[in-house]
Design an enzyme around this catalytic site. Sequence first.
Site, PDB file in Angstrom:
ATOM      1  N   TYR A 170       0.831  -1.206   0.000  1.00  0.00           N
ATOM      2  CA  TYR A 170       0.000   0.000   0.000  1.00  0.00           C
ATOM      3  C   TYR A 170       0.867   1.258   0.000  1.00  0.00           C
ATOM      4  O   TYR A 170       0.560   2.248  -0.660  1.00  0.00           O
ATOM      5  CB  TYR A 170      -0.937   0.009   1.214  1.00  0.00           C
ATOM      6  CG  TYR A 170      -1.727   1.297   1.343  1.00  0.00           C
ATOM      7  CD1 TYR A 170      -2.553   1.744   0.316  1.00  0.00           C
ATOM      8  CD2 TYR A 170      -1.635   2.079   2.502  1.00  0.00           C
ATOM      9  CE1 TYR A 170      -3.269   2.925   0.426  1.00  0.00           C
ATOM     10  CE2 TYR A 170      -2.357   3.264   2.623  1.00  0.00           C
ATOM     11  CZ  TYR A 170      -3.161   3.685   1.580  1.00  0.00           C
ATOM     12  OH  TYR A 170      -3.866   4.865   1.684  1.00  0.00           O
ATOM     13  N   ARG A 211       1.466   6.639  -6.825  1.00  0.00           N
ATOM     14  CA  ARG A 211       0.299   7.495  -7.090  1.00  0.00           C
ATOM     15  C   ARG A 211       0.690   8.963  -6.954  1.00  0.00           C
ATOM     16  O   ARG A 211       0.363   9.784  -7.808  1.00  0.00           O
ATOM     17  CB  ARG A 211      -0.842   7.137  -6.121  1.00  0.00           C
ATOM     18  CG  ARG A 211      -2.010   8.111  -6.200  1.00  0.00           C
ATOM     19  CD  ARG A 211      -3.235   7.626  -5.433  1.00  0.00           C
ATOM     20  NE  ARG A 211      -2.991   7.349  -4.020  1.00  0.00           N
ATOM     21  CZ  ARG A 211      -3.940   6.997  -3.155  1.00  0.00           C
ATOM     22  NH1 ARG A 211      -5.190   6.843  -3.581  1.00  0.00           N
ATOM     23  NH2 ARG A 211      -3.656   6.753  -1.894  1.00  0.00           N
ATOM     24  N   TYR A 241      -0.960  13.252   6.236  1.00  0.00           N
ATOM     25  CA  TYR A 241      -0.583  12.223   7.217  1.00  0.00           C
ATOM     26  C   TYR A 241       0.915  12.317   7.509  1.00  0.00           C
ATOM     27  O   TYR A 241       1.718  12.559   6.604  1.00  0.00           O
ATOM     28  CB  TYR A 241      -0.862  10.812   6.660  1.00  0.00           C
ATOM     29  CG  TYR A 241      -2.278  10.298   6.779  1.00  0.00           C
ATOM     30  CD1 TYR A 241      -3.232  10.897   7.603  1.00  0.00           C
ATOM     31  CD2 TYR A 241      -2.666   9.158   6.061  1.00  0.00           C
ATOM     32  CE1 TYR A 241      -4.519  10.382   7.692  1.00  0.00           C
ATOM     33  CE2 TYR A 241      -3.953   8.646   6.147  1.00  0.00           C
ATOM     34  CZ  TYR A 241      -4.879   9.269   6.967  1.00  0.00           C
ATOM     35  OH  TYR A 241      -6.151   8.758   7.055  1.00  0.00           O
ATOM     36  N   ARG A 255     -11.559  13.508   1.602  1.00  0.00           N
ATOM     37  CA  ARG A 255     -12.488  12.672   2.387  1.00  0.00           C
ATOM     38  C   ARG A 255     -13.838  12.521   1.697  1.00  0.00           C
ATOM     39  O   ARG A 255     -14.524  11.521   1.874  1.00  0.00           O
ATOM     40  CB  ARG A 255     -12.674  13.265   3.778  1.00  0.00           C
ATOM     41  CG  ARG A 255     -11.402  13.298   4.608  1.00  0.00           C
ATOM     42  CD  ARG A 255     -10.862  11.909   4.889  1.00  0.00           C
ATOM     43  NE  ARG A 255      -9.629  11.944   5.677  1.00  0.00           N
ATOM     44  CZ  ARG A 255      -8.944  10.864   6.007  1.00  0.00           C
ATOM     45  NH1 ARG A 255      -9.352   9.654   5.630  1.00  0.00           N
ATOM     46  NH2 ARG A 255      -7.841  10.971   6.696  1.00  0.00           N
ATOM     47  N   GLU A 275     -13.979  -0.859   6.500  1.00  0.00           N
ATOM     48  CA  GLU A 275     -13.935   0.458   5.849  1.00  0.00           C
ATOM     49  C   GLU A 275     -15.262   0.626   5.111  1.00  0.00           C
ATOM     50  O   GLU A 275     -15.770  -0.325   4.521  1.00  0.00           O
ATOM     51  CB  GLU A 275     -12.748   0.520   4.877  1.00  0.00           C
ATOM     52  CG  GLU A 275     -12.639   1.854   4.148  1.00  0.00           C
ATOM     53  CD  GLU A 275     -11.366   1.979   3.296  1.00  0.00           C
ATOM     54  OE1 GLU A 275     -10.261   1.732   3.833  1.00  0.00           O
ATOM     55  OE2 GLU A 275     -11.484   2.289   2.106  1.00  0.00           O
TER      56      GLU A 275
HETATM   57  C1  3EB Z   1      -7.717   6.201   5.703  1.00  0.00           C
HETATM   58  O1  3EB Z   1      -8.586   6.991   6.070  1.00  0.00           O
HETATM   59  C2  3EB Z   1      -8.156   4.791   5.454  1.00  0.00           C
HETATM   60  O2  3EB Z   1      -5.359   5.473  -0.201  1.00  0.00           O
HETATM   61  O3  3EB Z   1      -6.935   6.125  -1.551  1.00  0.00           O
HETATM   62  C3  3EB Z   1      -9.360   5.486   2.750  1.00  0.00           C
HETATM   63  C4  3EB Z   1      -9.699   6.092   1.541  1.00  0.00           C
HETATM   64  C5  3EB Z   1      -8.098   4.954   2.911  1.00  0.00           C
HETATM   65  C6  3EB Z   1      -8.782   6.161   0.492  1.00  0.00           C
HETATM   66  C7  3EB Z   1      -6.538   5.746  -0.443  1.00  0.00           C
HETATM   67  C8  3EB Z   1      -7.178   5.037   1.860  1.00  0.00           C
HETATM   68  C9  3EB Z   1      -7.518   5.628   0.664  1.00  0.00           C
HETATM   69  O4  3EB Z   1      -6.535   6.512   5.579  1.00  0.00           O
HETATM   70  C10 3EB Z   1      -7.692   4.257   4.186  1.00  0.00           C
END
Ligand code: 3EB
Length: 368
Positions: free
Chosen positions: A175, A182, A236, A249, A356
């Site tokens: 990932y 990406r 992050y 989001r 999720e």
């Molecule tokens: C998170 O909130 C959980 O890498 O495109 C959620 C939505 C998550 C999209 C992405 C990852 C992705 O980090 C994981």
Amino acid sequence: MTTLRTSTAIPQALSTAALQLDYLSCDEIATRSPAWWHNVLGVVGFEKRPLIDGARVPVTASMTPSLGTDDNLCEVWRVAGPTLPLSNGTARQSRVHYRFCEDLLFGSITLEERALEAENLRAGGAGDSVALLRATELAYQEIFAVLRRTKHRHLVRIWNYLPEINREADGDERYRLFNSARQLAFRNSGRATVGTVPAACALGSPPGSPISIYFLAARQQPRMIENPRQTSAYYYPVKFGRHSPIFSRACLLSESAGTNLFVSGTASIVGHETIHPGDVGAQTHETLANIDALLNEANRVVGLARYSLDGLKFKVYVRQPSDLSAIEAVLSKSLPASTPIVYLHADVCREDLLVEIEATGESSGPTD
Ligand code: 3EB
């Protein structure tokens, strides 16, 4: 080539296509009339690619089997409205299949890492990670090339499925490698990597699956919604990987009729930390609290109480099938009884996340 509207007299909601999402059985859609197929933008099978004959429609699969049903379900994206008919495309020297109307485009691409591994071996060998990095970069490059060509410049929502998402490859989680490639692809195409980035999800499929990516894009710039309870994913801290995930989001096609709210994959994360590790019920509650916060934020941004749980359809990704009943118990208490919910077996992109949830919806309240 379609022409762009120049009149501003007609309210956009009346002049744009209305996007419609349904979760249907593959058997059922095989019997639909040509007139129904005429308006289909794309079909996504969950367990495998549906065998659909003769339809000039992109058909793909996430390779994430559904749970709790014997129906072979698929996700169908359709449009209705004055902007029809739809146009098709399979770009030359591109693996992207796509179909579009004036405002909206659906596309999909699948890539086999094995094919790229073979190339790597011929080139003198390379580590396990190289094929994934290369495949991700190629997929995004090809997607961006299509969007440049058709002028549906704005990625609204993108679904990413990669085999064995949590496995280590050359000392890094797959990932995290995906995130690096990406981010590089966004940068190399001159796209923003913070702020105006699409809603997304990234899930793990079984070993041997292809990388499968599908997406919706638009001519108009969507509005991006962040969650006040969570750190934006593109900010992050580095402990979650050297390159941040690129997604917002939620995304709002605010002037469009029909389906216009796209809530990204949402999990039990507050700030940037996973909470309730090992407790699937609590993770499900926390995820719903995050979706609720996003609905409130969307309503704040549009200045109207337009969105609620009532207008939403859900896809729930479950890491361990044995957790299905615990997750269902929470959702059946929290969501309106008629809510469409699909449960899918998939690995979530952090090892400690057990569930999720993504949501896609229409306005359920006042539109003006
Ligand atoms: C998170 O909130 C959980 O890498 O495109 C959620 C939505 C998550 C999209 C992405 C990852 C992705 O980090 C994981």
